[in-house]
Write an enzyme that holds these catalytic residues in place. Structure first.
Site, mmCIF file in Angstrom:
data_model
loop_
_atom_site.group_PDB
_atom_site.id
_atom_site.type_symbol
_atom_site.label_atom_id
_atom_site.label_comp_id
_atom_site.label_asym_id
_atom_site.label_seq_id
_atom_site.Cartn_x
_atom_site.Cartn_y
_atom_site.Cartn_z
ATOM 1 N N SER A 197 0.860 -1.251 0.084
ATOM 2 C CA SER A 197 -0.044 -0.005 0.114
ATOM 3 C C SER A 197 0.840 1.152 0.061
ATOM 4 O O SER A 197 2.236 1.281 0.479
ATOM 5 C CB SER A 197 -0.876 -0.044 1.162
ATOM 6 O OG SER A 197 -1.272 1.441 1.250
ATOM 7 N N TYR A 210 -1.251 -1.314 10.150
ATOM 8 C CA TYR A 210 -1.335 -1.604 8.896
ATOM 9 C C TYR A 210 -0.488 -1.211 8.097
ATOM 10 O O TYR A 210 0.129 -2.126 7.328
ATOM 11 C CB TYR A 210 -2.789 -1.160 8.481
ATOM 12 C CG TYR A 210 -3.218 -1.379 7.014
ATOM 13 C CD1 TYR A 210 -3.387 -2.765 6.368
ATOM 14 C CD2 TYR A 210 -3.204 -0.340 6.097
ATOM 15 C CE1 TYR A 210 -3.617 -2.765 5.158
ATOM 16 C CE2 TYR A 210 -3.312 -0.398 4.813
ATOM 17 C CZ TYR A 210 -3.554 -1.504 4.179
ATOM 18 O OH TYR A 210 -3.972 -1.812 2.906
HETATM 19 N N1 LIG Z 1 -8.568 -0.941 -1.662
HETATM 20 C C1 LIG Z 1 -7.646 -0.043 -1.335
HETATM 21 O O1 LIG Z 1 -8.018 1.175 -1.404
HETATM 22 C C2 LIG Z 1 -6.447 -0.611 -0.989
HETATM 23 C C3 LIG Z 1 -5.216 0.343 -0.760
HETATM 24 C C4 LIG Z 1 -3.888 -0.316 -0.777
HETATM 25 C C5 LIG Z 1 -3.709 -1.634 -0.497
HETATM 26 N N2 LIG Z 1 -4.712 -2.573 -0.676
HETATM 27 C C6 LIG Z 1 -4.503 -3.962 -0.458
HETATM 28 O O2 LIG Z 1 -4.971 -4.538 -1.462
HETATM 29 C C7 LIG Z 1 -5.478 -5.931 -0.941
HETATM 30 C C8 LIG Z 1 -6.944 -6.201 -1.337
HETATM 31 O O3 LIG Z 1 -7.620 -5.232 -0.895
HETATM 32 P P1 LIG Z 1 -9.109 -4.938 -1.020
HETATM 33 O O4 LIG Z 1 -9.294 -3.698 -0.848
HETATM 34 O O5 LIG Z 1 -9.475 -5.480 -2.664
HETATM 35 O O6 LIG Z 1 -9.722 -5.963 -0.006
HETATM 36 P P2 LIG Z 1 -11.343 -6.494 0.279
HETATM 37 O O7 LIG Z 1 -12.281 -5.682 -0.823
HETATM 38 O O8 LIG Z 1 -11.689 -6.260 1.483
HETATM 39 O O9 LIG Z 1 -11.138 -7.896 -0.138
HETATM 40 C C9 LIG Z 1 -10.461 -8.593 0.606
HETATM 41 C C10 LIG Z 1 -10.381 -10.255 0.459
HETATM 42 O O10 LIG Z 1 -9.751 -10.852 1.349
HETATM 43 C C11 LIG Z 1 -10.769 -11.684 1.882
HETATM 44 N N3 LIG Z 1 -10.676 -11.815 3.281
HETATM 45 C C12 LIG Z 1 -10.781 -11.189 4.364
HETATM 46 N N4 LIG Z 1 -10.506 -11.349 5.445
HETATM 47 C C13 LIG Z 1 -10.198 -12.644 5.386
HETATM 48 C C14 LIG Z 1 -9.865 -13.762 6.367
HETATM 49 N N5 LIG Z 1 -9.861 -13.264 7.453
HETATM 50 N N6 LIG Z 1 -9.754 -14.941 5.726
HETATM 51 C C15 LIG Z 1 -9.804 -15.082 4.434
HETATM 52 N N7 LIG Z 1 -9.915 -14.325 3.301
HETATM 53 C C16 LIG Z 1 -10.312 -13.041 3.735
HETATM 54 C C17 LIG Z 1 -12.014 -11.318 1.434
HETATM 55 O O11 LIG Z 1 -13.120 -12.125 1.484
HETATM 56 P P3 LIG Z 1 -14.715 -11.867 2.008
HETATM 57 O O12 LIG Z 1 -15.364 -11.679 0.710
HETATM 58 O O13 LIG Z 1 -15.215 -13.052 2.596
HETATM 59 O O14 LIG Z 1 -14.628 -10.652 3.033
HETATM 60 C C18 LIG Z 1 -11.925 -10.649 -0.033
HETATM 61 O O15 LIG Z 1 -11.703 -11.746 -0.695
HETATM 62 C C19 LIG Z 1 -4.959 -5.998 0.596
HETATM 63 O O16 LIG Z 1 -3.659 -6.461 0.787
HETATM 64 C C20 LIG Z 1 -4.833 -4.382 0.689
HETATM 65 O O17 LIG Z 1 -4.048 -4.232 2.013
HETATM 66 C C21 LIG Z 1 -6.062 -2.004 -1.030
#
Ligand SMILES: NC(=O)c1ccc[n+]([C@@H]2O[C@H](COP(=O)([O-])OP(=O)(O)OC[C@H]3O[C@@H](n4cnc5c(N)ncnc54)[C@H](OP(=O)(O)O)[C@@H]3O)[C@@H](O)[C@H]2O)c1
Length: 326
Positions: A197, A210
């Site tokens: 991130s 985080y």
């Molecule tokens: N979105 C942003 O703005 C952003 C910015 C910077 C970095 N990132 C990074 O990008 C990556 C993805 O982020 P995202 O925003 O796409 O996340 P997200 O929409 O919250 O999706 C997270 C995924 O991980 C799964 N998950 C969460 N907790 C879990 C657990 N305890 N066991 C197994 N699976 C689990 C979720 O499953 P469920 O569907 O069951 O919840 C979902 O499939 C992360 O590493 C995050 O730190 C995101």
């Protein structure tokens, strides 16, 4: 007279150095975001439709958000997909959608809640893949996030011990254990993508643990890539620095520096083979990060305090609205 011409010479040399530095940065930027051609097809076997030569990509956290974006993008290239997540219902729906849209690929599910991370459950799953003759050649360590229920932006001292453990498990423990188990049995050439991130580079308040975990992801990723190359392994390891992306936790995000999960995944795959350890996949995230990083620390801190406090207020308001509607 002599001293004034020496000063002119020094100023001219300084000017040329600064101009060369900025010209180099601008050319590198244009090369990466416009001219570079992805080498993702390098990881695809020539006959990926035959069951014994399928090219498998394992994506963690693939039921939603960026992971789901990667699942669709990799499937569109012809990779068969292993979808990891914790919800059998959500994963089954994603599997059905992929099979409908990309009938030539195969899919498998890896259902495991990553908290608490279980090394033996991961090892068992990887052993099962090897027994079934499934050779993974792309691993996307995507699962991660705040791990907390709303509000996700919180002062450090308000975190419980369980909150801290969950953040470590989700962002650090699980990707590290999974990669450790999978690397020895990956088919080479192989690709490992690790989601980081922008807060790893410009950390602000209210996301302290985080931000630290995401900094781990990037330095671990680089260290691992260098080590594997030194060992003569054909494994490309790339850390992805991500800005704001619409995903399951951030569906409300919008603005010129916010992209969709599909755009982020496609942008990341377009950078494969660029030779960098760490990449900012989407050009607008890269542009804003480059700008902010060049500001003095005090100014960076003020920007981060402002944006984190605003996000905390939005989180609180959303939480109150949800409570009122319950
Ligand atoms: N979105 C942003 O703005 C952003 C910015 C910077 C970095 N990132 C990074 O990008 C990556 C993805 O982020 P995202 O925003 O796409 O996340 P997200 O929409 O919250 O999706 C997270 C995924 O991980 C799964 N998950 C969460 N907790 C879990 C657990 N305890 N066991 C197994 N699976 C689990 C979720 O499953 P469920 O569907 O069951 O919840 C979902 O499939 C992360 O590493 C995050 O730190 C995101």
């Amino acid at each position: 007279m002599a001293s004034s011409s020496a000063l002119t010479g020094i100023l001219a040399a300084l000017g040329i150095s600064i101009a060369t530095y900025y010209a180099y940065n601008i050319i590198s930027f244009l090369h990466l975001y416009i001219l570079h051609r992805s080498t993702i097809s390098r990881y695809l076997a020539s006959d990926s439709s035959a069951s014994e030569t399928r090219s498998w990509a394992l994506i963690t956290g693939a039921s939603d958000g960026i992971g789901l974006g990667f699942a669709h993008e990799l499937a569109s290239h012809g990779f068969s997909i292993i979808l990891h997540g914790r919800s059998p219902t959500k994963l089954a729906a994603v599997e059905t959608a992929l099979k409908t849209q990309y009938p030539k690929i195969s899919t498998r599910l890896f259902i495991l809640d990553v908290y608490p991370s279980s090394a033996s459950a991961i090892d068992d799953y990887v052993r099962g893949l090897a027994n079934d003759g499934v050779r993974v050649c792309v691993l996307v360590n995507n699962v991660g996030g705040s791990a907390l229920t709303s509000p996700t932006f919180r002062p450090f001292t308000s975190l419980t011990a369980v909150d801290v453990q969950k953040l470590f498990e989700l962002n650090v423990g699980f990707p590290t254990l999974l990669t450790r188990a999978l690397l020895p049995v990956m088919r080479e050439p192989a690709l490992v993508l690790n989601l980081g991130s922008a807060v790893a580079r410009v950390p602000g308040p209210l996301l302290t643990v985080y931000a630290g975990c995401k900094a781990f992801n990037m330095s671990w990723s680089r260290s691992l890539g260098v080590e594997l190359r030194a060992e003569g392994r054909q494994v490309e390891v790339m850390g992805l620095l991500v800005g704001e992306v619409q995903s399951s936790q951030h569906r409300d995000l919008e603005g010129p520096f916010v992209c969709t999960s599909r755009v982020l995944a496609r942008s990341a795959l377009n950078k494969i083979g660029c030779g960098k350890h760490t990449v900012v996949p989407w050009w607008r995230h890269a542009a804003i990060l480059a700008l902010v990083e060049r500001l003095p620390d005090a100014l960076q801190d003020r920007i981060m305090v402002g944006s984190s406090t605003t996000r905390m207020e939005i989180d609180k308001r959303l939480l109150e609205m949800q409570k009122r509607h319950l």
